[in-house]
Design an enzyme around this catalytic site. Structure first.
Site, PDB file in Angstrom:
ATOM      1  N   LEU A 127       0.915  -1.387   0.018  1.00  0.00           N
ATOM      2  CA  LEU A 127      -0.186   0.005   0.062  1.00  0.00           C
ATOM      3  C   LEU A 127       0.563   1.209   0.207  1.00  0.00           C
ATOM      4  CD1 LEU A 127      -3.158   0.572   2.076  1.00  0.00           C
ATOM      5  CD2 LEU A 127      -1.664   2.552   1.812  1.00  0.00           C
ATOM      6  N   HIS A 231       7.571   2.004  11.136  1.00  0.00           N
ATOM      7  CA  HIS A 231       8.182   3.061  10.699  1.00  0.00           C
ATOM      8  C   HIS A 231       7.212   4.015  11.025  1.00  0.00           C
ATOM      9  CE1 HIS A 231       9.200   6.493   7.739  1.00  0.00           C
ATOM     10  NE2 HIS A 231      10.373   5.613   7.820  1.00  0.00           N
TER      11      HIS A 231
END
Length: 338
Positions: A127, A231
Site C-alpha cells: 500500500l 516506521h
C-alpha cells in the site's frame, strides 16, 4: 475530484514507477525498477485472468485512479498464498525461561527464531499513496478495498491473512535492525539487500542466514529498540489493521524488524461485515457513508459513497458514486460502512 480503486494494467507502469521513486526505501512490494514492476503487473494480469475460482499462487495489484484526470495516485496489492515460489521467512520473537536450583535464579531470555510459520497465508501489502493525496482519506479506501476484494473473491484466498509493516529506517536510509542482525552475515547494506530482495526474492536469506536463534540481549541497543516497531509513517496503518482485527503475534520482518500482523480472514471486520445487494436507486441524497465496490477480478472497482439498505435487502446509492463505479439500477454491489 473523484477517485476509485481498480485493477492495475501494464499501461500503468510509468505512473507506478514514478510513485515507486517516492517510497524512500524499505518498500519491497513497490521497487523503483521498471523491469521488476513490469513482472509484477504481468503477474497481476495473469491472476485477474485466471478462470478457476480457487486458491492459487496469485498476486493482485490495484491502483487508485483520479477518474477526472486518469492519474494513478496510489496502489496496493494482495497475495493469495505466500511462500509458494520460495520460503516466506519471518523472525518469531519468543522467550526461553531457564532456572538454576543452585543459584535459586530464573533467567528469561528473548530469542529471535527464523521460521516459516506463515507460509500459505494470504497477504495484504504494497500500500502506497502519493504524498499529495494523503489528506483525503484515500489510505483508508486503499486499505479497506482490499478486504472487499477478498470478500467478493473469497475462494481465492486462504483462511489466515497477514500484513507486514515497514520497520524503522534511519536518516541514511539504513535499518538499525538489519545492521544489528542479518547485516553482520551478508556484507551488504540494508539498501542493497532490500533492493536485491525486491528484484530477486529472499532465497538468499535461506542460503546464507544462520538458522540458530538470535539472543536479543546480544544485539546492540539500536537494533533492540526497533524490534516489532513500525516506521513512523506506518503507525496509522497499524491502527487501521488493529481496527480490522489484526494483531501482532511476535512475528517481525527479517530485513527491518517491522511487525507482521495476522488475522483469521473471515474475522477481518471489512470481510465479515460486507455483503452484496442489488441497486434499487442511484438518486440517494442522504445516507450512511460507505465503501462500495462492484465487478469481478479485472473489472473490480471501489469508491466512497452513500448507501441506504432497504427492508428487502436492496441498496440505494448516491449518483456520484454510481457514476464513479459505472453502475445503475439492477446491478450488484458490495458495501461496508465507512
Amino acid at each position: 475530484m473523484t477517485f476509485r480503486l481498480r485493477a492495475a494494467h501494464i499501461a500503468d507502469l510509468e505512473q507506478l514507477y514514478e510513485m515507486a521513486k517516492l517510497t524512500g526505501g524499505g518498500f519491497t512490494n513497490l521497487p523503483a525498477d521498471r523491469a521488476a514492476l513490469t513482472r509484477k503487473l504481468e503477474r497481476a494480469e495473469e491472476a485477474f485472468g485466471r478462470a478457476y475460482d480457487e486458491l492459487g499462487d496469485d498476486q493482485f495489484t490495484l491502483v487508485l485512479e483520479n477518474t477526472e484526470t486518469g492519474q494513478v495516485r496510489g496502489t496496493c496489492q494482495l497475495f493469495s498464498q505466500v511462500g509458494q515460489q520460495w520460503p516466506f521467512y519471518s523472525y518469531r520473537l519468543n522467550t526461553l525461561t531457564q532456572h538454576s536450583q543452585e543459584l535459586d535464579r530464573t533467567v528469561r531470555a528473548e530469542l529471535l527464531s527464523l521460521v516459516t510459520d506463515l507460509e500459505g497465508c494470504s497477504e495484504v501489502g504494497g500500500l502506497f499513496l502519493h504524498p499529495a493525496e494523503r489528506a483525503g482519506g484515500f489510505g483508508l479506501l486503499l486499505a479497506r478495498s482490499r478486504y472487499l476484494f477478498i470478500a467478493m473473491h473469497r475462494a481465492r484466498f486462504a483462511d489466515r491473512i497477514l500484513a507486514e509493516l515497514r520497520g524503522v529506517i534511519d536518516d541514511r536510509g539504513g535499518s538499525p535492525f538489519w545492521d544489528g542482525v542479518a547485516g553482520r552475515f551478508f556484507g551488504m547494506t540494508f539498501q542493497e539487500a532490500d533492493y536485491f530482495n525486491a528484484i530477486n526474492g529472499n532465497q538468499f536469506i535461506a542460503d546464507l542466514m544462520p538458522k540458530h536463534p538470535v539472543y536479543v540481549a546480544m544485539l546492540n541497543e539500536e537494533a533492540k529498540k526497533v524490534i516489532g516497531v513500525p516506521h513512523p509513517t506506518g503507525r496509522a496503518a497499524m491502527r487501521m489493521l488493529e481496527n480490522e482485527g489484526f494483531a501482532a503475534e511476535g512475528y517481525v520482518d527479517i530485513f527491518d524488524g517491522g511487525p507482521t500482523m495476522t488475522a483469521r480472514t473471515d474475522q477481518v471486520r471489512s470481510v465479515r461485515k460486507s455483503g452484496p445487494a442489488r441497486i434499487a436507486s442511484t438518486e440517494l441524497d442522504i445516507g450512511e457513508r460507505a465503501l462500495i465496490a462492484t465487478g469481478t477480478l479485472d473489472s473490480f472497482r471501489s469508491a466512497y459513497g452513500m448507501r441506504e439498505i432497504g427492508p428487502d435487502g436492496s441498496i440505494a446509492i448516491d449518483a456520484l458514486c454510481a457514476r464513479t463505479l459505472e453502475v445503475g439500477e439492477g446491478d450488484e454491489v458490495w458495501s461496508v460502512a465507512r
